[in-house]
Write a protein that holds these residues in place. Structure first.
Motif, mmCIF file in Angstrom:
data_model
loop_
_atom_site.group_PDB
_atom_site.id
_atom_site.type_symbol
_atom_site.label_atom_id
_atom_site.label_comp_id
_atom_site.label_asym_id
_atom_site.label_seq_id
_atom_site.Cartn_x
_atom_site.Cartn_y
_atom_site.Cartn_z
ATOM 1 N N LYS A 191 0.855 -1.195 0.000
ATOM 2 C CA LYS A 191 0.000 0.000 0.000
ATOM 3 C C LYS A 191 0.888 1.241 0.000
ATOM 4 O O LYS A 191 1.917 1.276 0.685
ATOM 5 C CB LYS A 191 -0.871 0.017 1.256
ATOM 6 N N ASP A 247 -2.766 5.096 -1.993
ATOM 7 C CA ASP A 247 -3.826 4.449 -1.208
ATOM 8 C C ASP A 247 -4.215 5.259 0.017
ATOM 9 O O ASP A 247 -5.330 5.116 0.530
ATOM 10 C CB ASP A 247 -3.362 3.060 -0.737
ATOM 11 N N ARG A 295 -11.110 8.838 -5.603
ATOM 12 C CA ARG A 295 -12.390 8.554 -6.268
ATOM 13 C C ARG A 295 -12.154 7.806 -7.581
ATOM 14 O O ARG A 295 -12.887 6.877 -7.919
ATOM 15 C CB ARG A 295 -13.148 9.856 -6.558
ATOM 16 N N GLY A 355 -11.341 4.302 -6.582
ATOM 17 C CA GLY A 355 -12.442 3.571 -5.933
ATOM 18 C C GLY A 355 -12.185 3.250 -4.473
ATOM 19 O O GLY A 355 -13.012 2.604 -3.828
ATOM 20 N N HIS A 356 -11.050 3.686 -3.925
ATOM 21 C CA HIS A 356 -10.825 3.476 -2.495
ATOM 22 C C HIS A 356 -9.743 4.414 -1.969
ATOM 23 O O HIS A 356 -8.983 4.991 -2.750
ATOM 24 C CB HIS A 356 -10.441 2.023 -2.196
ATOM 25 N N ARG A 361 -7.746 5.866 2.105
ATOM 26 C CA ARG A 361 -7.822 6.204 3.536
ATOM 27 C C ARG A 361 -7.145 7.551 3.747
ATOM 28 O O ARG A 361 -6.023 7.771 3.258
ATOM 29 C CB ARG A 361 -7.088 5.163 4.395
ATOM 30 N N THR A 379 -18.852 6.333 -0.596
ATOM 31 C CA THR A 379 -17.639 5.953 -1.325
ATOM 32 C C THR A 379 -16.870 4.930 -0.483
ATOM 33 O O THR A 379 -17.235 4.665 0.659
ATOM 34 C CB THR A 379 -16.695 7.163 -1.545
ATOM 35 N N ASN A 380 -15.810 4.440 -1.041
ATOM 36 C CA ASN A 380 -14.929 3.547 -0.276
ATOM 37 C C ASN A 380 -13.691 4.329 0.198
ATOM 38 O O ASN A 380 -12.606 3.779 0.321
ATOM 39 C CB ASN A 380 -14.533 2.359 -1.162
ATOM 40 N N ILE A 381 -13.909 5.617 0.443
ATOM 41 C CA ILE A 381 -12.831 6.455 1.003
ATOM 42 C C ILE A 381 -13.176 6.726 2.454
ATOM 43 O O ILE A 381 -14.238 7.280 2.756
ATOM 44 C CB ILE A 381 -12.701 7.788 0.233
ATOM 45 N N GLN A 382 -12.311 6.298 3.352
ATOM 46 C CA GLN A 382 -12.591 6.466 4.781
ATOM 47 C C GLN A 382 -11.669 7.531 5.361
ATOM 48 O O GLN A 382 -10.466 7.532 5.091
ATOM 49 C CB GLN A 382 -12.393 5.137 5.507
ATOM 50 N N THR A 426 -10.959 -3.095 8.339
ATOM 51 C CA THR A 426 -11.989 -3.037 7.288
ATOM 52 C C THR A 426 -12.794 -1.754 7.453
ATOM 53 O O THR A 426 -13.093 -1.059 6.487
ATOM 54 C CB THR A 426 -12.933 -4.263 7.425
#
Ligand SMILES: NC(=O)c1ccc[n+]([C@@H]2O[C@H](COP(=O)([O-])OP(=O)(O)OC[C@H]3O[C@@H](n4cnc5c(N)ncnc54)[C@H](O)[C@@H]3O)[C@@H](O)[C@H]2O)c1
Ligand SMILES: O=C(O)C(=O)C[C@H](O)[C@H](O)CO
Length: 275
Positions: A3, A76, A121, A124-125, A127, A167-170, A240
């Motif tokens: 990552k 990432d 974006r 698609g992911h 952090r 989204t899959n952005i945390q 997760t």
């Protein structure tokens, strides 16, 4: 697969520790710092390093672009960490100095986070972790500039978490209390450089504060090492479901709790006494 993470403010303290620890844990770390001398030192230690000055928008943008190139366009994670504390009573803060505090501690983080979200974006992911503070939860006298920058950061991050929910952005906040680093030495320098101590009505208090800042090379009670922040960062990067906020150190747990149960007046009394 490795990552890729960009970390700001890696020349000392929390950023320095986390950059090394994440690299040892198998991440590809792009460590940013301000000076060529620091970059050379970090490179000699085996880190991939870029120059990025948080007070310079051009440097932020070119630094981010360079970081993307170094990870083949596949970033990432972003750990916004580089910052400083500007002490001084609110009435003694020149507006320019308050703006500078916000430039480095807030606007630069917003710029980097916006660039990162745009990139994440497309992937698609992602952090994003913001290194806030217990002083993003409660205020202390004579810490108004820093407090305001961390309160602003807390508001921005809470908003973004909701905006990114589909989204899959945390995005997470880490809220440390006292951690061993260069932070207090740097705050002392900013204090002396930017506040007119001699002509302030707070002169006596300032002189006592300077003494405390000098003495704080010895750990304050409840001070932890940067590893304590790293553990929360690692969770925020690998779980997760990252947590919205991570408390670090006893003072943060205590203040987080007392803020919920005490009236503002009682909280003020306690904070003034124990600052
Ligand atoms: N040390 C603590 O007690 C403590 C507690 C809570 C939160 N924090 C937060 O932790 C983060 C890291 O601080 P630290 O404790 O490791 O202190 P530190 O002073 O050791 O590290 C701060 C880093 O930010 C960098 N920095 C400052 N201004 C910069 C600029 N204009 N451009 C680029 N880099 C710049 C410094 O060079 C340094 O690498 C900060 O966001 C701070 O608010 C620290
Ligand atoms: O500087 C910060 O962000 C801190 O949270 C450090 C300590 O908690 C603070 O100096 C308490 O006096």
């Amino acid at each position: 697969m490795k990552k890729n993470i960009l970390i700001t403010g890696c020349s000392s303290g929390i950023g320095y520790y986390c950059a090394h620890a994440l690299q040892n844990a198998g991440f590809k770390v792009i460590a940013s710092c301000r000076t060529q001398a620091d970059a050379n030192k970090l490179s000699d230690e085996g880190l991939t390093c870029i120059l990025l000055d948080l007070s310079d928008e051009h440097s932020i943008k070119t630094g981010f672009a360079e970081a993307l190139t170094l990870c083949d366009g596949q970033l990432d994670a972003l750990f916004n960490n580089g910052a400083y504390g500007q002490p001084g009573a609110v009435e003694d803060l020149p507006t320019e100095i308050l703006k500078k505090q916000f430039e480095v501690n807030f606007f630069a983080w917003h710029t980097l986070t916006s660039l990162a979200v745009k990139h994440m974006r497309t992937r698609g992911h992602g952090r994003i972790i913001h290194n806030s503070s217990v002083l993003g939860l409660v205020a202390l006298p004579f810490r108004g500039a820093y407090n305001a920058s961390k309160f602003a950061l807390e508001g921005l991050t809470d908003t973004m978490r909701m905006e990114l929910k589909d989204t899959n952005i945390q995005i997470s906040l880490i809220e440390p209390g006292p951690i061993t680093s260069r932070f207090r030495a740097n705050a002392k320098d900013a204090f002396i450089k930017n506040i007119d101590i001699q002509s302030s009505p707070h002169k006596q208090d300032y002189l006592a504060q300077l003494k405390r800042l000098e003495a704080e090379t010895a750990p304050q009670p409840f001070t932890l090492e940067p590893e304590a922040v790293y553990k929360k960062l690692y969770h925020a990067l690998t779980a997760t479901q990252a947590k919205p906020r991570y408390y670090v150190t006893f003072p943060t747990y205590l203040m987080g709790y007392l803020k919920r149960i005490l009236s503002t007046r009682w909280l003020d009394k306690l904070l003034i006494k124990n600052r």
